[in-house]
Motif scaffolding. Sequence first.
Motif, PDB file in Angstrom:
ATOM      1  N   TRP A 175      12.394  -4.364  -2.000  1.00  0.00           N
ATOM      2  CA  TRP A 175      10.974  -4.050  -1.852  1.00  0.00           C
ATOM      3  C   TRP A 175      10.156  -4.714  -2.952  1.00  0.00           C
ATOM      4  N   GLY A 176       8.927  -5.048  -2.603  1.00  0.00           N
ATOM      5  CA  GLY A 176       7.986  -5.494  -3.607  1.00  0.00           C
ATOM      6  C   GLY A 176       7.312  -4.306  -4.267  1.00  0.00           C
ATOM      7  N   GLN A 177       6.401  -4.596  -5.201  1.00  0.00           N
ATOM      8  CA  GLN A 177       5.732  -3.550  -5.967  1.00  0.00           C
ATOM      9  C   GLN A 177       4.495  -3.001  -5.270  1.00  0.00           C
ATOM     10  N   GLY A 178       3.997  -3.708  -4.298  1.00  0.00           N
ATOM     11  CA  GLY A 178       2.847  -3.230  -3.541  1.00  0.00           C
ATOM     12  C   GLY A 178       1.529  -3.815  -3.998  1.00  0.00           C
ATOM     13  N   THR A 179       0.572  -3.820  -3.090  1.00  0.00           N
ATOM     14  CA  THR A 179      -0.783  -4.261  -3.388  1.00  0.00           C
ATOM     15  C   THR A 179      -1.761  -3.305  -2.715  1.00  0.00           C
ATOM     16  N   GLN A 180      -2.809  -2.940  -3.431  1.00  0.00           N
ATOM     17  CA  GLN A 180      -3.754  -1.942  -2.937  1.00  0.00           C
ATOM     18  C   GLN A 180      -4.769  -2.571  -1.991  1.00  0.00           C
ATOM     19  N   VAL A 181      -4.966  -1.923  -0.862  1.00  0.00           N
ATOM     20  CA  VAL A 181      -6.020  -2.301   0.075  1.00  0.00           C
ATOM     21  C   VAL A 181      -6.952  -1.105   0.236  1.00  0.00           C
ATOM     22  N   THR A 182      -8.216  -1.321  -0.024  1.00  0.00           N
ATOM     23  CA  THR A 182      -9.207  -0.253   0.100  1.00  0.00           C
ATOM     24  C   THR A 182     -10.303  -0.712   1.042  1.00  0.00           C
ATOM     25  N   VAL A 183     -10.528   0.076   2.092  1.00  0.00           N
ATOM     26  CA  VAL A 183     -11.567  -0.227   3.076  1.00  0.00           C
ATOM     27  C   VAL A 183     -12.607   0.881   2.981  1.00  0.00           C
ATOM     28  N   SER A 184     -13.773   0.504   2.511  1.00  0.00           N
ATOM     29  CA  SER A 184     -14.809   1.500   2.270  1.00  0.00           C
ATOM     30  C   SER A 184     -16.170   0.842   2.300  1.00  0.00           C
ATOM     31  N   SER A 185     -17.159   1.612   2.784  1.00  0.00           N
ATOM     32  CA  SER A 185     -18.517   1.122   2.772  1.00  0.00           C
ATOM     33  C   SER A 185     -19.228   1.558   1.494  1.00  0.00           C
TER      34      SER A 185
END
Length: 126
Positions: A116-126
Amino acid sequence: QVQLAESGGGSVQPGGSLRLSCAASGFTLDYYAIGWFRQAPGKEREGVSCISSSDGSTYYADSVKGRFTISRDNAKNTVYLQMNSLKAEDTAVYFCATTKWVDGSSWQLSTSYDYWGQGTQVTVSS
């Protein structure tokens, strides 16, 4: 040493797009399946998409079908996840993972994957 490194996460407004990358090192990606998973706060990790090692078959969770596209560039040893028409519910940490082989019944199981990788944050917000 097998390593996976995700990149491309960030903040975007609803309806926007992001392209995540999963760069592999220590092994040749051609012969491995790569899965994308995500985990939102307080929720279980869920399989989002996968591209197989054998015939390049692709799999998608129902929640992302028609919006996300997985692809691989073997020359760059990298797998991509193009995410379009993003929604607030897509907000999560996204992980890539690898294993020798999965099929339509096993690709969404996190236990099917070895690294597994360490991850990356995705934030979807107005």
